[in-house]
Design a protein around this motif. Structure first.
Motif, mmCIF file in Angstrom:
data_model
loop_
_atom_site.group_PDB
_atom_site.id
_atom_site.type_symbol
_atom_site.label_atom_id
_atom_site.label_comp_id
_atom_site.label_asym_id
_atom_site.label_seq_id
_atom_site.Cartn_x
_atom_site.Cartn_y
_atom_site.Cartn_z
ATOM 1 N N ALA A 1 0.859 -1.187 0.000
ATOM 2 C CA ALA A 1 0.000 0.000 0.000
ATOM 3 C C ALA A 1 0.895 1.236 0.000
ATOM 4 O O ALA A 1 2.083 1.157 0.338
ATOM 5 C CB ALA A 1 -0.929 0.027 1.204
ATOM 6 N N PRO B 1 -3.600 -0.355 -2.860
ATOM 7 C CA PRO B 1 -4.333 0.810 -2.349
ATOM 8 C C PRO B 1 -3.410 2.007 -2.133
ATOM 9 O O PRO B 1 -2.295 1.870 -1.619
ATOM 10 C CB PRO B 1 -4.890 0.322 -1.008
ATOM 11 C CG PRO B 1 -4.829 -1.158 -1.048
ATOM 12 C CD PRO B 1 -3.697 -1.508 -1.964
ATOM 13 N N VAL C 1 -3.623 5.901 -0.454
ATOM 14 C CA VAL C 1 -4.405 6.820 0.368
ATOM 15 C C VAL C 1 -3.712 8.182 0.325
ATOM 16 O O VAL C 1 -2.533 8.299 0.645
ATOM 17 C CB VAL C 1 -4.527 6.319 1.826
ATOM 18 C CG1 VAL C 1 -5.297 7.326 2.679
ATOM 19 C CG2 VAL C 1 -5.206 4.952 1.864
ATOM 20 N N VAL D 1 -6.923 7.321 -6.293
ATOM 21 C CA VAL D 1 -6.651 6.914 -4.915
ATOM 22 C C VAL D 1 -7.891 6.268 -4.310
ATOM 23 O O VAL D 1 -9.009 6.494 -4.758
ATOM 24 C CB VAL D 1 -6.179 8.102 -4.041
ATOM 25 C CG1 VAL D 1 -4.872 8.676 -4.559
ATOM 26 C CG2 VAL D 1 -7.238 9.182 -3.910
ATOM 27 N N LYS D 2 -7.652 5.454 -3.294
ATOM 28 C CA LYS D 2 -8.748 4.803 -2.570
ATOM 29 C C LYS D 2 -9.586 5.837 -1.823
ATOM 30 O O LYS D 2 -10.807 5.731 -1.746
ATOM 31 C CB LYS D 2 -8.166 3.767 -1.599
ATOM 32 C CG LYS D 2 -9.166 2.990 -0.824
ATOM 33 C CD LYS D 2 -9.801 1.944 -1.674
ATOM 34 C CE LYS D 2 -10.703 1.053 -0.825
ATOM 35 N NZ LYS D 2 -11.566 0.238 -1.656
ATOM 36 N N GLY D 3 -8.903 6.840 -1.261
ATOM 37 C CA GLY D 3 -9.598 7.879 -0.513
ATOM 38 C C GLY D 3 -8.643 8.968 -0.090
ATOM 39 O O GLY D 3 -7.435 8.867 -0.309
ATOM 40 N N ALA E 1 -4.985 2.591 4.809
ATOM 41 C CA ALA E 1 -4.219 1.804 3.829
ATOM 42 C C ALA E 1 -4.164 0.345 4.248
ATOM 43 O O ALA E 1 -4.360 -0.558 3.419
ATOM 44 C CB ALA E 1 -2.813 2.380 3.676
ATOM 45 N N ALA F 1 -7.486 -1.254 3.691
ATOM 46 C CA ALA F 1 -7.753 -1.481 2.269
ATOM 47 C C ALA F 1 -6.950 -2.654 1.711
ATOM 48 O O ALA F 1 -7.331 -3.226 0.690
ATOM 49 C CB ALA F 1 -7.440 -0.209 1.480
#
Length: 145
Positions: free
Chosen positions: A71, A96, A98, A121-123, A140, A143
């Motif tokens: 990640a 992932p 972040v 990005v994941k978030g 992270a 995820a």
């Protein structure tokens, strides 16, 4: 052991000296220490990298792809708002990602409201100072599972 790459962007070496109203007085070394502590507690290895050179950041992302990190947490600083080269490098990753920011980028200057990374990005986590980093690491890890 799973590996999380923590990428610190441009001017982050000046944390603790730069604009304490936005960024507080914590230094980059202190942030990295807290990330290491939390990583150890959560059973992951945190690898930190900071540069003020966009090409070096892209090369570190390429290296992360080859190393098969699990990640990425990234605070790219100002690159967040305009670095399509770094965005393209991050898009190579299949893990992932972040995005985090110490300050609330949506409550600041207009140009800071847009992230060129948002679509990949994941978030995003912003506005919580050091906790943005720690929450980003937790996100992270979550995820990855």
């Amino acid at each position: 052991m799973k590996k999380v790459l923590m990428l610190h962007g441009i001017n982050h070496n000046m944390f603790g000296k730069r604009d304490p109203v936005q960024y507080g007085t914590i230094t980059l070394a202190e942030i990295d220490e807290k990330m290491q502590e939390l990583g150890k507690e959560l059973g992951v290895k945190v690898i930190s990298f900071q540069t003020n050179h966009e090409g070096e950041m892209c090369e570190r992302v390429h290296q992360a792809f080859l190393e098969k990190v699990d990640a990425v947490v990234i605070n790219a600083g100002a690159w967040t708002h305009y670095s399509y080269g770094l965005r393209d490098a991050l898009a190579i990753l299949t893990v992932p990602i972040v995005e985090i920011h110490m300050s609330n980028i949506h409550a600041r200057e207009e140009f800071r409201h847009h992230s060129v990374f948002a679509e990949i990005v994941k978030g995003q986590i912003c506005g919580f100072g050091l906790d943005s980093y720690l929450l980003g690491l937790r996100a992270a890890i979550g995820a990855m599972e």
